[in-house]
Design an enzyme around this catalytic site. Structure first.
Site, PDB file in Angstrom:
ATOM      1  N   TYR A   1       1.993   0.225  -9.805  1.00 51.31           N
ATOM      2  CA  TYR A   1       0.699  -0.403  -9.507  1.00 51.31           C
ATOM      3  C   TYR A   1      -0.438   0.486 -10.025  1.00 51.31           C
ATOM      4  CZ  TYR A   1      -2.980  -2.458  -6.505  1.00 51.31           C
ATOM      5  OH  TYR A   1      -4.109  -3.059  -6.011  1.00 51.31           O
TER       6      TYR A   1
ATOM      7  N   ILE B   1      -1.656 -19.511  -9.972  1.00 53.82           N
ATOM      8  CA  ILE B   1      -0.352 -19.815 -10.584  1.00 53.82           C
ATOM      9  C   ILE B   1       0.280 -21.068  -9.977  1.00 53.82           C
ATOM     10  CG2 ILE B   1       0.848 -18.254  -8.990  1.00 53.82           C
ATOM     11  CD1 ILE B   1       1.922 -18.289 -12.541  1.00 53.82           C
TER      12      ILE B   1
HETATM   13  C1  AKB Z   1      -2.647  -2.436  -1.809  1.00 56.52           C
HETATM   14  O1  AKB Z   1      -2.432  -1.925  -0.711  1.00 56.52           O
HETATM   15  O2  AKB Z   1      -1.801  -2.540  -2.704  1.00 56.52           O
HETATM   16  C2  AKB Z   1      -4.046  -2.927  -2.101  1.00 56.52           C
HETATM   17  C3  AKB Z   1      -4.871  -1.851  -2.738  1.00 56.52           C
HETATM   18  C4  AKB Z   1      -5.448  -0.777  -1.926  1.00 56.52           C
HETATM   19  O3  AKB Z   1      -5.037  -1.864  -3.925  1.00 56.52           O
HETATM   20  N1  AKB Z   1      -4.655  -3.401  -0.897  1.00 56.52           N
END
Ligand code: AKB
Length: 316
Positions: free
Chosen positions: A142, A35
């Site tokens: 996430y 980016i």
């Molecule tokens: C995080 O901690 O967000 C990353 C993962 C384990 O996906 N390192």
């Protein structure tokens, strides 16, 4: 001949993967992108470099078309703690960015590597020896983007024949480029602080077990998976892979074999502790071992020895 585009090339994994890809396929056959502009202090590959925002599908299509790209290693993403601070941006980059990559890959017939994560699991997943195929009900944005990404990649393979492949990465430990905004970042910071001041204040509790992997194994896993005969792959996307299952005390004990007066104490970050508590303690990576001969080369003590040696050279 493969012509490779790497997104997120200035990040922790992208920077080292790009170098490995240049060594393997030739710097003329790799385009790195991120980016922002590459700076002189970025430790990444010496090859053609583009500024690329993965939320801009036209920009991706232009590079892929002009450079005749055949393989995309798509690493641009927000990590777990940063994503939790800005869920809307996390969705935009992690999901809309992936969707754009897959759409361009469909149009230009590219293969795509995308990392998923241990974050694709949640509190109702079996925590010990977590199977390849199991409950995935993550409680972080996430994790939501990682599960959706795994499914989207499977869909593009089944519906459009796009050669999508991926790994569920654990925490990645390395000494070149720092990770940014992850829950497992402590496992990198601890080595820096051990060298700098023989003391580390950890934001996760003692006894918080998570899977980790040393960078050379993470790179090898990505390249090996992309090179294996597709007929061998039953899973394709989101293979469990791991190098070790450790908690802060185990890493500290391994460091003490080299720095006997190293001290660890704790100042818990409730957000990252909550995320870590929702993730597995240890993964079962037998599907990756069976389908494409995955085997890590580094255990905790071998990784510690190399991290401390390389960081001493870098920092002192
Ligand atoms: C995080 O901690 O967000 C990353 C993962 C384990 O996906 N390192």
């Amino acid at each position: 001949m493969k012509k490779i585009l790497v997104t997120g090339s200035l990040g922790q994994i992208g920077s080292e993967l790009a170098t490995a890809l240049c060594n393997r396929y030739g710097a003329n056959n790799v385009i790195i992108s991120d980016i922002r502009e590459k700076r002189s202090d970025d430790e990444t590959a010496e090859c053609k470099c583009a500024v690329l925002d993965v939320s801009n599908v036209k920009q991706i299509a232009r590079i892929v078309h002009e450079e005749k790209i055949t393989v995309i290693y798509h690493l641009a993403a927000l990590l777990s703690a940063t994503a939790e601070n800005n869920p809307q941006l996390a969705w935009d980059i992690n999901i809309n960015g992936l969707y754009n990559i897959l759409e361009v890959a469909r149009e230009y017939n590219c293969a795509v590597f995308t990392p998923s994560s241990i974050g694709a699991f949640g509190p109702t997943t079996p925590a010990e020896n977590t199977p390849q195929d199991t409950i995935q009900r993550p409680t972080t944005i996430y994790g939501v983007t990682k599960v959706a990404g795994e499914l989207l990649c499977d869909y593009y393979y089944k519906r459009f024949g796009v050669d999508t492949r991926g790994l569920r990465y654990p925490g990645i430990v390395s000494y070149k480029t720092l990770p940014g905004g992850g829950t497992t970042d402590y496992a990198v910071d601890i080595y820096y602080e051990a060298i700098k001041q023989k003391k580390y204040t950890c934001f996760l509790k003692a006894g918080t077990f998570l899977d980790m992997m040393y960078m050379p194994d993470a790179i090898k896993a990505a390249i090996d998976l992309m090179e294996v005969d597709p007929d061998r792959l039953a899973h394709r996307n989101a293979f469990n892979v791991t190098g070790m299952s450790v908690d802060p005390e185990k890493i500290a004990a391994s460091i003490r074999q080299h720095i006997p007066d190293f001290v660890i104490d704790y100042d818990i970050d409730p957000v990252r502790q909550g995320i870590a508590d929702s993730w597995p303690n240890s993964l079962d990576d037998s599907a990756a071992r069976e389908e494409w001969n995955w085997e890590p080369e580094y255990n905790l003590d071998r990784m510690t020895e190399e991290m401390l040696k390389c960081l001493k050279e870098k920092l002192l």
